[in-house]
Motif scaffolding. Sequence first.
Motif, short mmCIF file in Angstrom:
data_model
loop_
_atom_site.label_atom_id
_atom_site.label_comp_id
_atom_site.label_asym_id
_atom_site.label_seq_id
_atom_site.Cartn_x
_atom_site.Cartn_y
_atom_site.Cartn_z
N ASP A 1 0.83 -1.20 0.00
CA ASP A 1 0.00 0.00 0.00
C ASP A 1 0.87 1.25 0.00
OD1 ASP A 1 -2.22 -1.63 0.07
OD2 ASP A 1 -2.63 -1.31 2.21
N ASN A 2 1.95 1.22 0.77
CA ASN A 2 2.87 2.35 0.84
C ASN A 2 3.50 2.62 -0.52
OD1 ASN A 2 4.33 4.42 1.95
ND2 ASN A 2 5.89 3.10 2.82
N CYS A 3 3.92 1.56 -1.20
CA CYS A 3 4.50 1.72 -2.54
C CYS A 3 3.48 2.31 -3.51
CB CYS A 3 5.01 0.39 -3.05
SG CYS A 3 6.51 -0.18 -2.24
N ALA A 4 2.24 1.84 -3.43
CA ALA A 4 1.20 2.36 -4.32
C ALA A 4 0.95 3.85 -4.04
CB ALA A 4 -0.09 1.56 -4.14
N LEU A 5 0.93 4.23 -2.77
CA LEU A 5 0.71 5.63 -2.42
C LEU A 5 1.89 6.50 -2.88
CD1 LEU A 5 -0.85 5.31 1.13
CD2 LEU A 5 -1.98 6.07 -0.96
N LYS A 6 3.10 5.98 -2.78
CA LYS A 6 4.27 6.73 -3.25
C LYS A 6 4.17 6.97 -4.75
CE LYS A 6 7.68 5.48 0.23
NZ LYS A 6 8.95 4.78 0.51
#
Length: 64
Positions: A16-21
């Motif tokens: 999720d963090n990678c997608a938000l980045k």
Amino acid sequence: QALKVLQLEVQQLCEDNCALKEKNKVLVAEKPKWKWCVEAPDALIAHEQTISLYAHKYGMMVEM
């Protein structure tokens, strides 16, 4: 068993963090570069003018 569940949870959070980045990179790239290109609401412009006026008055008071 609990450790495995937590590992899966952490993995999901990392994804999720990678997608938000990635979304953030796209939004930053699409953001207008010049301030005069952005249409600001009238209420915000009036608010900024009020702040400028008070800042000017305060600056004059400090100089005295």
